[in-house]
Design an enzyme around this catalytic site. Structure first.
Site, mmCIF file in Angstrom:
data_model
loop_
_atom_site.group_PDB
_atom_site.id
_atom_site.type_symbol
_atom_site.label_atom_id
_atom_site.label_comp_id
_atom_site.label_asym_id
_atom_site.label_seq_id
_atom_site.Cartn_x
_atom_site.Cartn_y
_atom_site.Cartn_z
ATOM 1 N N ASN A 1 0.809 -1.221 0.000
ATOM 2 C CA ASN A 1 0.000 0.000 0.000
ATOM 3 C C ASN A 1 0.840 1.269 0.000
ATOM 4 O OD1 ASN A 1 -2.431 -1.437 0.152
ATOM 5 N ND2 ASN A 1 -2.105 -1.740 2.339
ATOM 6 N N HIS B 1 2.656 2.113 2.298
ATOM 7 C CA HIS B 1 2.717 2.588 3.672
ATOM 8 C C HIS B 1 3.832 1.862 4.398
ATOM 9 C CE1 HIS B 1 -1.791 3.660 3.392
ATOM 10 N NE2 HIS B 1 -1.054 4.703 3.144
ATOM 11 N N CYS C 1 1.262 5.703 8.243
ATOM 12 C CA CYS C 1 2.506 6.438 8.118
ATOM 13 C C CYS C 1 3.006 6.260 6.691
ATOM 14 C CB CYS C 1 3.504 5.869 9.124
ATOM 15 S SG CYS C 1 5.146 6.552 9.023
#
Lengths: 400, 400
Positions: free
Chosen positions: B273, B275, B310
């Site tokens: 993703n 992330h 994040c």
């Protein structure tokens, strides 16, 4: 010149056989249809090995694990096995090679959903160890034969080369095959092939070179005759990568274009030997590669020449130099002028629609790498590397 | 109060069923012998969910991969499967649970040759996704049901708890079982058990909580009736961890005892993703734990409360506070006064030979953690955590 060589940081351990005698008939039976390297040359001076490093640090193999209890839980076979149903591995190549089915897991892929090179290196290590495991001779867990243990010898890896044509994707089923062969008079080669299970297409090829080191003196050793007798029946003359592809890697110095300094291993970077693991080396190397290359290109090959191990308290410097700087700069300009942001699709469109870049496709970008320790008197080399990068392409051919 | 909630950083994705109608007869057939949660309550206001975060960053699910071609290579089933021979997985629990055999690999263990908690988190993610895979509904690869896709909904994880009694060792064969259940009116629970294949002993237990988020608005959503009908037949009333063990995690601030700042995600820390992956969160948390604890203790439990994701350009701070500082200090003194260097064996000797430490064994050490982003106005929480540490012990009981 000192011929000491440090213990490898990663357990690319290899090996062996449970046959005491080198019985030609038996060997032929085992290797039916495969040309066996059965010639024994007399031992040579170790200095003739071109693999000498400088270091002799205090690496130990000791681990506080109850062997009996561990053996029970690991279910280590005492005899050669032909099939390992849990690992989906089996002995092939007439009894001396090993093949394992592996599914690429969700956490083994990067943002583009293809397996990372880290994953591939990990799987090579894993299948090599499982090959040893199946041989029925697993003693210390690091691949030494009984003869090697008697002679206080361990394997150290001196060189490793991986070529990736296609990266397997998340959920893809691959077959990894590995086998060993002779490397000069005192060394061993371990090769791998990674294939698509569905199409048989070769995704990646790898080869590595191993020599023996005395565990106490940390010096390279010739191969004792008793060890040769154990190992040689497992050797086959088959190469995953043509040897003429070999070229030595230049040593970088402080003039290198990209330098990351003060790299410190963390606890989670240590392997079973309490050394920095191979994957961390790779990360340190790749973190010096410019973003524009990482976005538009994918790693198609890596060669690593190991010089010494890296412990938990070492401070490391990663140096990197592009081999053909102009091409890299050109590519950077091209990419940004065409607004390339999502490398994968755009690159393939550019290639399809724009003949100008076709020639670049034929000329992969190369980088030379060096990881070194800051020494008191001089810096000490840990590993030299070369990476090759090709433009990202569209979907791979599929013919089940 | 805003009820937006960010997309999870890791694909602990969960799910589902291929049944359009909630047919009780069919359900009973599938879940024979298992108490099914089949009661449908009316939707509630989303504000009643106690899972609201603050962030609403622009996460996307888009990836440039040819779906058809990927589907072919991944061999994604379009119908529910009962057995996956490549992954050694099968549907259990009367048709709604999933169990997979896994061998702990050489690169998944740390210096003490036991699987790391990172490995365990990875395997939980992998088996959850494989469970979804087997359901025959894998659409976008991240676990949304057809009904969820129609409603533009995705799963987000809000909480995860893992308890480890024994860490599996290198080469050990484990069975990982996972299933889903209801969590309140709008959430879902996914649980796991990791057992020794040889002895059946439970090595680890885990539970997680999931809610739905609108992919565009990034707001939490109630569960639409059509989605409830898809999912509910897969729910079973079985808990890997008793719910009363739940306690909320306090929020740390700049007064925390240990703080690591300026942590930057690297390219290799990103998941599918784009992330930062869950394992990197864990590393950032554990790197604040004092060395003396890491040497003498092992992580026996972790709870994570996710607040926002994040991304690759974020700068992170890791805060850590021991819950009972005196005990930690005492243990540090004890260890060094007895010259403990190789935690594993020494700790077990100390325990065997010294009754003084026995009481500490009964009182595990706990740490509270917080990962946060440096915001312009205020810091934004990424994840709160609590870790529990027990003294390292000797070999585990083995009774095949």
């Amino acid at each position: 010149m000192s011929v000491t060589f440090s213990y490898p940081t990663s357990v690319y351990v290899v090996r062996c056989c449970s046959m005491i005698e080198n019985n030609d008939q038996h060997k032929q039976q085992m290797n039916s249809g495969i040309k066996v390297n059965g010639s024994y040359r007399s031992p040579v001076k170790v200095d003739s090995l071109s693999l000498a490093g400088e270091a002799s640090s205090a690496a130990t193999l000791g681990h506080v694990v109850s062997v009996i209890e561990t053996g029970q839980r690991q279910n280590i076979p005492t005899k050669k096995q032909l099939v390992d149903p849990n690992r989906q591995g089996l002995i092939v190549e007439g009894g001396v090679g090993y093949r394992q089915t592996v599914v690429i897991r969700s956490y083994e892929v990067g943002p583009d959903k293809t397996a990372t090179l880290e994953t591939i290196l990990n799987l090579l290590q894993e299948t090599a160890l499982n090959h040893v495991w199946m041989s029925g001779l697993l003693g210390d867990g690091f691949g030494a034969t009984h003869g090697m243990i008697r002679n206080n010898l361990i394997w150290v890896v001196s060189r490793m080369q991986v070529l990736v044509d296609y990266y397997p994707i998340w959920g893809e089923v691959v077959k990894i095959e590995t086998w060993v062969g002779a490397s000069g008079k005192n060394g061993m080669r371990r090769d791998w092939l990674i294939r698509s299970q569905a199409s048989g297409l070769i995704f990646a090829r790898a080869t590595s070179t191993w020599v023996m080191m005395n565990r106490k003196t940390r010096r390279l050793s010739k191969m004792p005759e008793e060890v040769r007798k154990e190992i040689a029946p497992w050797f086959i003359e088959k190469h995953a990568i043509m040897e003429d592809a070999y070229e030595k890697i230049a040593k970088l110095d402080k003039e290198a274009k990209y330098i990351n300094s003060d790299l410190k291993p963390k606890r989670s970077d240590l392997d079973m030997n309490n050394h920095v693991n191979n994957v961390k080396y790779l990360r340190w190397m790749l973190e010096t590669i410019p973003d524009q290359v990482l976005e538009s290109h994918q790693l198609s090959g890596i060669t690593l020449e190991y010089r010494r191990e890296c412990g938990s308290s070492d401070i490391v410097q990663s140096l990197c130099e592009p081999e053909e700087d102009e091409i890299v700069n050109d590519i950077g300009k091209q990419d940004y002028s065409t607004g390339i942001m999502n490398g994968f699709s755009m690159a393939s469109e550019i290639i399809k629609g724009n003949g100008i870049l076709a020639c670049l496709e034929q000329n992969p970008i190369k980088f030379t790498h060096l990881l070194q320790l800051k020494g008191e008197k001089q810096n000490e080399e840990i590993v030299r590397g070369r990476t090759t990068w090709k433009r990202k392409l569209g979907p791979i051919p599929f013919s089940p």
